[in-house]
Design a protein around this motif. Structure first.
Motif, PDB file in Angstrom:
ATOM      1  N   ASP A  57       0.804  -1.226   0.000  1.00 14.45           N
ATOM      2  CA  ASP A  57       0.000   0.000   0.000  1.00 14.45           C
ATOM      3  C   ASP A  57       0.839   1.280   0.000  1.00 14.45           C
ATOM      4  N   GLN A  58       2.114   1.173  -0.370  1.00 18.02           N
ATOM      5  CA  GLN A  58       2.913   2.391  -0.469  1.00 18.02           C
ATOM      6  C   GLN A  58       2.411   3.281  -1.600  1.00 18.02           C
ATOM      7  N   ILE A  59       2.008   2.669  -2.700  1.00 21.70           N
ATOM      8  CA  ILE A  59       1.404   3.401  -3.809  1.00 21.70           C
ATOM      9  C   ILE A  59      -0.087   3.498  -3.535  1.00 21.70           C
ATOM     10  N   THR A  60      -0.610   4.708  -3.492  1.00 26.08           N
ATOM     11  CA  THR A  60      -2.006   4.938  -3.129  1.00 26.08           C
ATOM     12  C   THR A  60      -2.695   5.790  -4.188  1.00 26.08           C
ATOM     13  N   THR A  61      -3.983   5.967  -3.991  1.00 29.42           N
ATOM     14  CA  THR A  61      -4.732   6.831  -4.906  1.00 29.42           C
ATOM     15  C   THR A  61      -4.251   8.273  -4.827  1.00 29.42           C
ATOM     16  N   ALA A  62      -3.645   8.648  -3.709  1.00 26.29           N
ATOM     17  CA  ALA A  62      -3.186  10.028  -3.530  1.00 26.29           C
ATOM     18  C   ALA A  62      -1.849  10.296  -4.200  1.00 26.29           C
ATOM     19  N   ASN A  63      -0.989   9.265  -4.286  1.00 30.30           N
ATOM     20  CA  ASN A  63       0.355   9.520  -4.821  1.00 30.30           C
ATOM     21  C   ASN A  63       0.674   8.798  -6.116  1.00 30.30           C
ATOM     22  N   VAL A  64      -0.253   7.978  -6.638  1.00 30.23           N
ATOM     23  CA  VAL A  64       0.048   7.189  -7.835  1.00 30.23           C
ATOM     24  C   VAL A  64       0.401   8.069  -9.031  1.00 30.23           C
ATOM     25  N   LEU A 491      -6.129   0.296  -9.006  1.00 34.19           N
ATOM     26  CA  LEU A 491      -6.325  -0.752 -10.000  1.00 34.19           C
ATOM     27  C   LEU A 491      -5.433  -0.439 -11.197  1.00 34.19           C
ATOM     28  N   PHE A 492      -4.548  -1.367 -11.552  1.00 36.70           N
ATOM     29  CA  PHE A 492      -3.651  -1.192 -12.693  1.00 36.70           C
ATOM     30  C   PHE A 492      -4.154  -2.009 -13.867  1.00 36.70           C
ATOM     31  N   ALA A 493      -4.083  -1.409 -15.070  1.00 36.73           N
ATOM     32  CA  ALA A 493      -4.638  -2.075 -16.251  1.00 36.73           C
ATOM     33  C   ALA A 493      -3.954  -1.583 -17.522  1.00 36.73           C
ATOM     34  N   ASP A 531      13.871  -3.091  -0.600  1.00 42.05           N
ATOM     35  CA  ASP A 531      14.593  -1.995   0.056  1.00 42.05           C
ATOM     36  C   ASP A 531      13.711  -0.775   0.300  1.00 42.05           C
ATOM     37  N   GLY A 532      12.522  -1.017   0.846  1.00 43.28           N
ATOM     38  CA  GLY A 532      11.648   0.078   1.227  1.00 43.28           C
ATOM     39  C   GLY A 532      10.853   0.711   0.110  1.00 43.28           C
ATOM     40  N   LYS A 533      10.851   0.111  -1.078  1.00 43.16           N
ATOM     41  CA  LYS A 533      10.146   0.728  -2.202  1.00 43.16           C
ATOM     42  C   LYS A 533       9.231  -0.288  -2.886  1.00 43.16           C
ATOM     43  N   GLN A 534       8.000   0.143  -3.168  1.00 46.07           N
ATOM     44  CA  GLN A 534       7.060  -0.677  -3.926  1.00 46.07           C
ATOM     45  C   GLN A 534       7.244  -0.436  -5.409  1.00 46.07           C
ATOM     46  N   TYR A 535       7.297  -1.531  -6.172  1.00 39.13           N
ATOM     47  CA  TYR A 535       7.427  -1.473  -7.625  1.00 39.13           C
ATOM     48  C   TYR A 535       6.184  -2.088  -8.272  1.00 39.13           C
ATOM     49  N   VAL A 536       5.858  -1.589  -9.440  1.00 35.78           N
ATOM     50  CA  VAL A 536       4.803  -2.176 -10.267  1.00 35.78           C
ATOM     51  C   VAL A 536       5.433  -2.524 -11.606  1.00 35.78           C
ATOM     52  N   ALA A 537       5.241  -3.758 -12.043  1.00 39.48           N
ATOM     53  CA  ALA A 537       5.840  -4.230 -13.294  1.00 39.48           C
ATOM     54  C   ALA A 537       4.763  -4.671 -14.265  1.00 39.48           C
ATOM     55  N   VAL A 538       5.048  -4.470 -15.553  1.00 44.35           N
ATOM     56  CA  VAL A 538       4.160  -4.962 -16.592  1.00 44.35           C
ATOM     57  C   VAL A 538       4.993  -5.195 -17.842  1.00 44.35           C
ATOM     58  N   VAL A 539       4.567  -6.166 -18.653  1.00 49.02           N
ATOM     59  CA  VAL A 539       5.264  -6.477 -19.898  1.00 49.02           C
ATOM     60  C   VAL A 539       4.422  -5.970 -21.057  1.00 49.02           C
ATOM     61  N   SER A 540       5.026  -5.136 -21.882  1.00 50.79           N
ATOM     62  CA  SER A 540       4.363  -4.596 -23.061  1.00 50.79           C
ATOM     63  C   SER A 540       4.712  -5.463 -24.263  1.00 50.79           C
ATOM     64  N   GLY A 541       3.734  -5.715 -25.130  1.00 49.52           N
ATOM     65  CA  GLY A 541       3.995  -6.541 -26.307  1.00 49.52           C
ATOM     66  C   GLY A 541       2.710  -7.035 -26.942  1.00 49.52           C
ATOM     67  N   TRP A 542       2.225  -6.295 -27.928  1.00 46.87           N
ATOM     68  CA  TRP A 542       0.953  -6.573 -28.605  1.00 46.87           C
ATOM     69  C   TRP A 542       1.103  -7.757 -29.563  1.00 46.87           C
ATOM     70  N   SER A 568       8.760  -5.597 -24.243  1.00 44.87           N
ATOM     71  CA  SER A 568       9.634  -4.903 -23.300  1.00 44.87           C
ATOM     72  C   SER A 568       9.025  -4.963 -21.909  1.00 44.87           C
ATOM     73  N   VAL A 569       9.887  -5.088 -20.911  1.00 47.69           N
ATOM     74  CA  VAL A 569       9.480  -5.098 -19.508  1.00 47.69           C
ATOM     75  C   VAL A 569       9.576  -3.672 -18.974  1.00 47.69           C
ATOM     76  N   TRP A 570       8.532  -3.226 -18.260  1.00 47.38           N
ATOM     77  CA  TRP A 570       8.504  -1.879 -17.685  1.00 47.38           C
ATOM     78  C   TRP A 570       8.265  -1.976 -16.191  1.00 47.38           C
ATOM     79  N   VAL A 571       9.096  -1.259 -15.422  1.00 45.59           N
ATOM     80  CA  VAL A 571       8.989  -1.262 -13.971  1.00 45.59           C
ATOM     81  C   VAL A 571       8.872   0.184 -13.490  1.00 45.59           C
ATOM     82  N   PHE A 572       7.892   0.432 -12.611  1.00 42.51           N
ATOM     83  CA  PHE A 572       7.579   1.776 -12.129  1.00 42.51           C
ATOM     84  C   PHE A 572       7.671   1.831 -10.606  1.00 42.51           C
ATOM     85  N   ALA A 573       7.966   3.022 -10.098  1.00 40.76           N
ATOM     86  CA  ALA A 573       7.948   3.273  -8.655  1.00 40.76           C
ATOM     87  C   ALA A 573       7.711   4.761  -8.432  1.00 40.76           C
TER      88      ALA A 573
END
Length: 576
Positions: A57-64, A491-493, A531-542, A568-573
């Motif tokens: 829950d480090q990433i929230t609706t307030a800071n996403v 919700l990530f999509a 290390d104290g950070k939440q990451y979100v990952a997704v793979v792009s490729g149609w 390609s792999v994409w990682v966000f924080a």
């Protein structure tokens, strides 16, 4: 030279490419799989229940809105990338089309190793995608298109063992599914219903690769359920090539030791070529994971004639009913209905209710006690009979994963609506390796309502209230992407042809953030914590079905003809 080619075909000539040693790797135990830590993403849907939910829950609706890309990496492959990033500690594993697995440092994106199994000469499949790996112990398990399952050393990518799941030349089967690890076995089933494959699952010992059990979806004569297949006459052998492929990973009730797996469409597609209810097509099976024994089932619709595969296992939840928690299953099925089912400790499954969530013109009613639908025969294609039915064979929701949040109590459904299919059936001889669905592949007449305000979207349904709470719709795109929800109520999509990765408020559907990737996203997102950070990952490729439909929509609606391909792999924080 001839000997070298045979080794290549077996995948033996390709050692992993090492780009640096992996750090300490914590073995993935049965206990960890049953109770996965929030900081890891150990399986395709995050947990055995199939929630596609992260408790981070480090990433929230307030800071996403402050999300930024941290690293990205090309996979080196085109076609549709449909596998999530699987993470254990500092290591991330991504499988790609054409039998490749990549291992990255999950924090930095540094490539640790690459495994590639070359396809044998003459191999062909409708889809060359892969939907993910499984982890257990110190191994990574991946199934290959050419019907093998392989155990790799998680630290190095070196092959430990491999076993044959099916004979692609004889059976016409191929594998796109992610395996599922349960206790001491790894379980997987093949695709190939359109080639007349009789669906099955196989379980293999985690350490040795020895086959432990096989469970066919279509019963042989004399087995329970065989009476629902033709017993005599022209179609008496229909069961032998009856379909029911089990080409998506299942879910597991670890408390009661019950495995739930979805069963695909009938083969050929036309039900009049296999009269009867045709168990266990378009069903969910409850299985004993030690033996493959069938403990219970529910068939969503009988005598499947629409390619409305039930291949996605339902999500395991608890329903609030009369002040009590009732163990249940919930699933938005391809046939256009959401199902609420009760699951018993012994594996028996009872029907509770079903509600329509997209346009559907075939079911005229559903029995409130059994869930058995009645049909408008005008919407049922047959041999020499033309019919138009809605939704089309891609259904209200195709294979992409739905998500469930225990915080909001909602099920999130990536859906497509306002599309239909016109088919005329025929008798096609089954020839190994050739299309034999009972309809020409060139005659898949997709019809999308030009006056409809949208096709794709996301629906959020209250699990206990059984009502739609909100929806997001896309006027100029189908939705071919899985969704993931987090404890931060985000919700990530992906899934759309504009290549965007999006974040919504899971409570009300408000768009909070979006980011354009180089290609369209049809893989499930995942999340992890280092290390104290939440990451979100997704793979792009149609690619695959999404690309085929995009071309059809260009012809009928004037949409952009092609979406760029390339994985390609994409990682966000969050920004520091």
């Amino acid at each position: 030279m001839k000997r070298l080619l045979s080794l290549t075909a077996l995948g033996l000539a390709f050692a992993p490419f090492l780009a640096g040693a992996a750090g300490d790797y914590k073995p993935v135990t049965a206990q960890r799989l049953a109770n996965p830590e929030p900081e890891n993403w150990l399986m395709t849907k995050g947990n055995y229940q199939g929630w596609s939910y992260s408790a981070l829950d480090q990433i929230t609706t307030a800071n996403v809105k402050k999300l930024k890309p941290v690293w990205s990496a090309a996979t080196g492959m085109t076609s549709g990338h449909e596998a999530p990033a699987i993470v254990n500690g500092d290591m991330m594993f991504v499988s790609t089309p054409r039998n490749q697995v990549l291992a990255f440092n999950a924090k930095t994106g540094r490539l640790l190793w690459r495994y590639k199994r070359e396809l044998p000469e003459g191999f062909g499949a409708l889809h060359v995608t892969n939907r993910g790996v499984a982890l257990a112990g110190d191994k990574v398990y991946v199934a290959s298109l050419d019907c093998m399952i392989t155990a790799l050393d998680a630290k190095t990518g070196a092959k430990v063992w491999e076993s044959e799941v099916c004979d692609w030349q004889k059976d016409s089967a191929y594998i796109t599914s992610a395996p599922l690890v349960v206790k001491n076995v790894v379980i997987v089933g093949p695709s190939g219903g359109e080639f007349g494959v009789r669906g099955f699952l196989k379980a293999f010992d985690l350490e040795t690769g020895k086959e432990v059990w096989t469970r066919y979806a279509v019963p042989a004569p004399g087995e329970p359920g065989s009476e629902t297949w033709p017993q005599e006459g022209r179609w008496k052998d229909a069961w032998k090539n009856g379909g029911g492929t089990m080409w998506m990973p299942g879910n597991y009730d670890a408390k009661n030791d019950v495995l739930y797996w979805g069963v695909g469409n009938g083969a050929p597609w036309l039900g009049d070529q296999r009269p009867g209810d045709n168990l266990y097509l378009a069903s969910v099976l409850a299985l004993n994971p030690d033996t493959g024994e069938i403990k219970g089932h529910h068939q969503y619709h009988w005598n499947d004639s629409w390619d409305w595969a039930g291949m996605n296992a339902p999500t395991l939840v608890e329903f609030e009913r009369n002040g009590k928690k009732v163990p249940g299953l919930i699933s938005a099925q391809r046939n256009g209905y959401i199902y609420w089912l009760d699951r018993k400790p012994d594996g028996k499954i009872d029907f509770n209710k079903a509600l329509r969530y997209v346009k559907q013109n075939v079911f005229t009613s559903i029995d409130p006690k059994t869930g058995r639908p009645t049909y408008d025969e005008a919407g049922k294609p047959g041999t020499g009979k033309t019919a138009t039915y809605c939704p089309s064979l891609w259904g209200g929701k195709d294979w992409p994963f739905e998500a469930y949040s225990p915080k909001t109590g909602m099920l999130y459904i990536p859906f497509n609506d306002n599309h239909c299919m016109t088919l005329t059936g025929k008798i096609q001889e089954r020839i190994p390796g050739q299309w034999s669905a009972g309809v020409e592949i060139t005659e898949l007449n997709l019809k999308v309502d030009k006056n409809a305000p949208f096709v794709g979207g996301i629906q959020a349904w209250s699990v206990d209230g059984a009502k739609e709470n909100w929806r997001e719709t896309y006027a100029a795109s189908w939705n071919f992407g899985s969704v993931m929800v987090t404890a931060g109520n985000v919700l990530f999509a992906g899934g759309t042809n504009d290549r965007m990765f999006r974040a919504y408020d899971a409570r009300n559907g408000k768009l909070l953030w979006e980011f354009p990737t180089p290609s369209g996203i049809i893989s499930p997102p995942s999340s992890y914590f280092i290390d104290g950070k939440q990451y979100v990952a997704v793979v792009s490729g149609w690619g695959v079905d999404a690309a085929w439909i995009q071309g059809k929509m260009h012809d009928s609606h004037g949409w952009e003809k092609q979406v760029p391909e390339g994985g390609s792999v994409w990682v966000f924080a969050l920004e520091d």
